[in-house]
Write a protein that holds these residues in place. Structure first.
Motif, PDB file in Angstrom:
ATOM      1  N   VAL A   1      37.606   4.120  19.845  1.00  0.00           N
ATOM      2  CA  VAL A   1      38.967   4.663  19.921  1.00  0.00           C
ATOM      3  C   VAL A   1      39.699   4.422  18.602  1.00  0.00           C
ATOM      4  O   VAL A   1      39.932   3.278  18.206  1.00  0.00           O
TER       5      VAL A   1
ATOM      6  N   SER B   1      34.937  -4.730  29.987  1.00  0.00           N
ATOM      7  CA  SER B   1      35.931  -5.204  29.021  1.00  0.00           C
ATOM      8  C   SER B   1      35.767  -4.462  27.696  1.00  0.00           C
ATOM      9  O   SER B   1      36.660  -4.464  26.854  1.00  0.00           O
ATOM     10  N   LYS B   2      34.609  -3.794  27.546  1.00  0.00           N
ATOM     11  CA  LYS B   2      34.323  -3.045  26.316  1.00  0.00           C
ATOM     12  C   LYS B   2      34.301  -1.538  26.551  1.00  0.00           C
ATOM     13  O   LYS B   2      34.474  -0.765  25.602  1.00  0.00           O
TER      14      LYS B   2
ATOM     15  N   TRP C   1      44.528  -2.309  28.806  1.00  0.00           N
ATOM     16  CA  TRP C   1      43.125  -2.654  28.535  1.00  0.00           C
ATOM     17  C   TRP C   1      42.862  -2.671  27.028  1.00  0.00           C
ATOM     18  O   TRP C   1      42.225  -3.591  26.512  1.00  0.00           O
ATOM     19  N   MET C   2      43.369  -1.687  26.314  1.00  0.00           N
ATOM     20  CA  MET C   2      43.176  -1.635  24.860  1.00  0.00           C
ATOM     21  C   MET C   2      43.891  -2.787  24.175  1.00  0.00           C
ATOM     22  O   MET C   2      43.462  -3.272  23.117  1.00  0.00           O
TER      23      MET C   2
ATOM     24  N   THR D   1      38.646   9.781  18.803  1.00  0.00           N
ATOM     25  CA  THR D   1      37.510   8.856  18.756  1.00  0.00           C
ATOM     26  C   THR D   1      36.652   9.092  17.521  1.00  0.00           C
ATOM     27  O   THR D   1      36.749  10.105  16.838  1.00  0.00           O
TER      28      THR D   1
ATOM     29  N   ASN E   1      33.888   3.626  24.691  1.00  0.00           N
ATOM     30  CA  ASN E   1      33.774   2.305  24.098  1.00  0.00           C
ATOM     31  C   ASN E   1      35.069   1.989  23.353  1.00  0.00           C
ATOM     32  O   ASN E   1      35.605   2.823  22.623  1.00  0.00           O
ATOM     33  N   ARG E   2      35.591   0.787  23.541  1.00  0.00           N
ATOM     34  CA  ARG E   2      36.813   0.373  22.848  1.00  0.00           C
ATOM     35  C   ARG E   2      36.695   0.588  21.332  1.00  0.00           C
ATOM     36  O   ARG E   2      37.646   0.998  20.669  1.00  0.00           O
ATOM     37  N   GLU E   3      35.494   0.304  20.797  1.00  0.00           N
ATOM     38  CA  GLU E   3      35.292   0.405  19.355  1.00  0.00           C
ATOM     39  C   GLU E   3      35.343   1.843  18.851  1.00  0.00           C
ATOM     40  O   GLU E   3      35.477   2.083  17.652  1.00  0.00           O
TER      41      GLU E   3
ATOM     42  N   TYR F   1      30.518   6.688  23.483  1.00  0.00           N
ATOM     43  CA  TYR F   1      31.000   7.147  24.778  1.00  0.00           C
ATOM     44  C   TYR F   1      29.902   7.834  25.582  1.00  0.00           C
ATOM     45  O   TYR F   1      28.896   8.290  25.038  1.00  0.00           O
TER      46      TYR F   1
ATOM     47  N   TYR G   1      35.661   1.764  29.139  1.00  0.00           N
ATOM     48  CA  TYR G   1      36.677   2.148  30.122  1.00  0.00           C
ATOM     49  C   TYR G   1      36.405   3.575  30.579  1.00  0.00           C
ATOM     50  O   TYR G   1      36.192   4.477  29.757  1.00  0.00           O
TER      51      TYR G   1
END
Length: 254
Positions: A215, A199-200, A251-252, A230, A211-213, A165, A202
């Motif tokens: 969360v 897309s990765k 989004w997630m 996180t 970063n999605r990864e 992040y 937010y």
């Protein structure tokens, strides 16, 4: 102010409607249209809207196809997830654009921009819009892959994929990696968001991009807000506002 929303995603249109009401409770939403076909059918009868919010990709085509059938003189604000080259072109052809996921501050700025220009006639130019469509079809987004950061007396390339992040601390942008290392990024958060793959990543609020990864869990908070857990953990609560909560979950989920 009377507005029309052209958007095929229910959650996105509901989120936009909610944010518009939050910004100005006097805003009246005349219609929410979810396709090229329904938009043409509605708009060809004429409309008394002051402003149209228009997504690019609709269920049955692109919104530019609407202009092939209907002459629209109502000012437009595009909502789009397309690349920066197309975005620059949009800015020439409309009141403004808003990059998805929609930020409430950017939405308010776009509305204020419309209000400042309200006395100016801003007709849609079909030829220019066709040129933008060609640009959309020909250009592909090239995302930034690394930031050059300082580590002691060295400069090292930091891969964006390794960043958990970004956040603002006393006016300084910091990036925390997935293995919990901290680096200063000498750019504004707005510039970072423009350069990375949304897309990765937010932007959950004005101070934080995740970063999605990174969360692990999403907890419900009071008044419709969300709190993120996180990895690595952050020293304070990472809060997603009520206005962004639905869109963030969508989004997630994608």
């Amino acid at each position: 102010m009377k507005v029309i929303i052209v958007e095929d995603e229910i959650l996105a249109s509901e989120n936009l409607s909610y944010m518009l009401k939050e910004i100005n409770s006097d805003i009246e939403i005349l219609a929410v249209l979810d396709s090229v076909k329904s938009s043409i059918k509605y708009l060809e009868k004429g409309n008394n809207a002051d402003l149209i919010f228009m997504d690019i990709h609709l269920a049955d085509g692109t919104s530019f196809e609407i202009f092939e059938q209907v002459k629209i003189k109502t000012p437009l604000i595009f909502t789009t997830a397309y690349d920066q080259y197309a975005i620059k072109a949009f800015k020439l052809n409309s009141i403004d654009y808003i990059l998805k996921p929609i930020d409430e501050e950017e939405l308010e700025n776009a509305i204020n921009k419309y209000l400042e220009l309200a006395e100016v006639s801003i007709p849609a130019d079909n030829i220019q819009l066709e040129n933008v469509l060609k640009l959309l079809n020909s250009e592909k987004k090239s995302f930034k892959s690394t930031f050059l950061v300082q580590s002691r007396d060295e400069l090292i390339p930091l891969k964006i994929s390794e960043i958990a992040y970004f956040y603002i601390e006393v006016g300084i942008i910091k990036a925390i990696t997935l293995d919990n290392k901290s680096f200063i990024i000498n750019e504004k958060l707005e510039s970072i968001v423009e350069d990375i793959d949304t897309s990765k990543f937010y932007r959950v609020n004005r101070q934080f991009v995740v970063n999605r990864e990174a969360v692990l869990k999403i907890k419900f908070y009071f008044n419709g807000k969300l709190v993120l857990k996180t990895t690595p953990p952050f020293k304070e609560q990472i809060i997603v506002s009520k206005a962004k909560a639905t869109e963030f979950k969508n989004w997630m989920n994608n």
